[in-house]
Write a protein that holds these residues in place. Sequence first.
Motif, short mmCIF file in Angstrom:
data_model
loop_
_atom_site.label_atom_id
_atom_site.label_comp_id
_atom_site.label_asym_id
_atom_site.label_seq_id
_atom_site.Cartn_x
_atom_site.Cartn_y
_atom_site.Cartn_z
N MET A 1 0.84 -1.17 0.00
CA MET A 1 0.00 0.00 0.00
C MET A 1 0.89 1.24 0.00
SD MET A 1 -3.16 0.55 2.41
CE MET A 1 -3.62 2.10 2.99
N ALA A 2 0.51 2.21 -0.78
CA ALA A 2 1.31 3.42 -0.93
C ALA A 2 1.15 4.31 0.30
CB ALA A 2 0.88 4.17 -2.17
N LEU A 3 2.17 5.09 0.58
CA LEU A 3 2.11 5.99 1.72
C LEU A 3 1.17 7.17 1.45
CD1 LEU A 3 5.88 6.07 2.72
CD2 LEU A 3 4.01 4.91 3.87
N HIS A 4 1.10 7.60 0.24
CA HIS A 4 0.24 8.72 -0.12
C HIS A 4 -0.82 8.23 -1.10
CE1 HIS A 4 2.71 11.64 1.91
NE2 HIS A 4 3.79 11.15 1.32
N ARG A 5 -2.03 8.60 -0.82
CA ARG A 5 -3.13 8.22 -1.70
C ARG A 5 -3.47 9.42 -2.58
NH1 ARG A 5 -8.29 5.74 1.07
NH2 ARG A 5 -7.14 3.82 0.84
N LYS A 6 -3.59 9.18 -3.86
CA LYS A 6 -3.94 10.24 -4.79
C LYS A 6 -5.45 10.16 -5.08
CE LYS A 6 0.43 10.83 -7.09
NZ LYS A 6 1.11 10.96 -8.36
N ILE A 7 -6.09 11.32 -5.03
CA ILE A 7 -7.52 11.40 -5.30
C ILE A 7 -7.72 12.32 -6.50
CG2 ILE A 7 -9.75 12.17 -4.44
CD1 ILE A 7 -8.82 11.50 -1.65
N ASP A 8 -8.47 11.83 -7.45
CA ASP A 8 -8.85 12.66 -8.58
C ASP A 8 -10.13 13.40 -8.18
OD1 ASP A 8 -9.21 13.87 -10.99
OD2 ASP A 8 -9.85 12.05 -12.04
N TRP A 9 -9.99 14.69 -7.83
CA TRP A 9 -11.11 15.45 -7.29
C TRP A 9 -12.21 15.67 -8.32
CZ3 TRP A 9 -11.95 15.73 -2.41
CH2 TRP A 9 -10.87 15.62 -1.52
N ASN A 10 -11.86 15.81 -9.56
CA ASN A 10 -12.88 15.98 -10.59
C ASN A 10 -13.79 14.77 -10.67
OD1 ASN A 10 -12.05 18.53 -11.35
ND2 ASN A 10 -10.56 17.71 -12.83
N THR A 11 -13.21 13.59 -10.66
CA THR A 11 -14.00 12.36 -10.71
C THR A 11 -14.81 12.19 -9.43
OG1 THR A 11 -12.28 11.35 -12.08
CG2 THR A 11 -13.89 9.87 -11.08
N ALA A 12 -14.22 12.50 -8.30
CA ALA A 12 -14.93 12.37 -7.02
C ALA A 12 -16.14 13.30 -6.97
CB ALA A 12 -13.99 12.65 -5.86
N MET A 13 -15.97 14.54 -7.38
CA MET A 13 -17.08 15.49 -7.36
C MET A 13 -18.16 15.09 -8.37
SD MET A 13 -16.41 17.44 -4.93
CE MET A 13 -17.61 18.72 -5.11
N ARG A 14 -17.76 14.60 -9.53
CA ARG A 14 -18.72 14.15 -10.53
C ARG A 14 -19.53 12.97 -10.00
NH1 ARG A 14 -15.56 12.24 -14.59
NH2 ARG A 14 -14.86 14.35 -14.97
N ASN A 15 -18.87 12.05 -9.30
CA ASN A 15 -19.58 10.90 -8.73
C ASN A 15 -20.53 11.34 -7.61
OD1 ASN A 15 -18.27 9.15 -10.44
ND2 ASN A 15 -16.69 8.60 -8.95
N MET A 16 -20.11 12.32 -6.82
CA MET A 16 -21.00 12.81 -5.77
C MET A 16 -22.24 13.47 -6.36
SD MET A 16 -18.20 14.27 -3.03
CE MET A 16 -19.37 15.35 -2.27
N ARG A 17 -22.07 14.26 -7.41
CA ARG A 17 -23.23 14.89 -8.06
C ARG A 17 -24.13 13.86 -8.70
NH1 ARG A 17 -19.50 19.13 -9.11
NH2 ARG A 17 -18.80 18.12 -11.02
#
Length: 106
Positions: A1-17
């Motif tokens: 498991m990586a020490l830092h997790r990368k989040i694609d905020w555009n995809t996350a916000m699109r999924n939330m909407r």
Amino acid sequence: MALHRKIDWNTAMRNMRADRAKPVAAGLLASVSLERARLDRLAKEAASRPLFVAGSFDRSAIMTAAIAQARLQRAKGNKASWSQLLASALKFACICAKQQRAFATH
């Protein structure tokens, strides 16, 4: 498991909407129209009651007319607070009651 997790905020916000419920437009418009018509009828019925009876003001009728008018104004989309709507409707109902008293005494 990586020490830092990368989040694609555009995809996350699109999924939330996308997870939000979609508004139902057709039924909503009909229900708003029916509710507004019902409140308009109630306001007319409340205003038709005599506000001055047997030499004194009918406080119950005045308050009922004011509440019905405030509800109608709120349904029509007035953005004022409930206390402001009720205050202005109550002032109007009191003015109508005083006019009825003036007509009754003459």
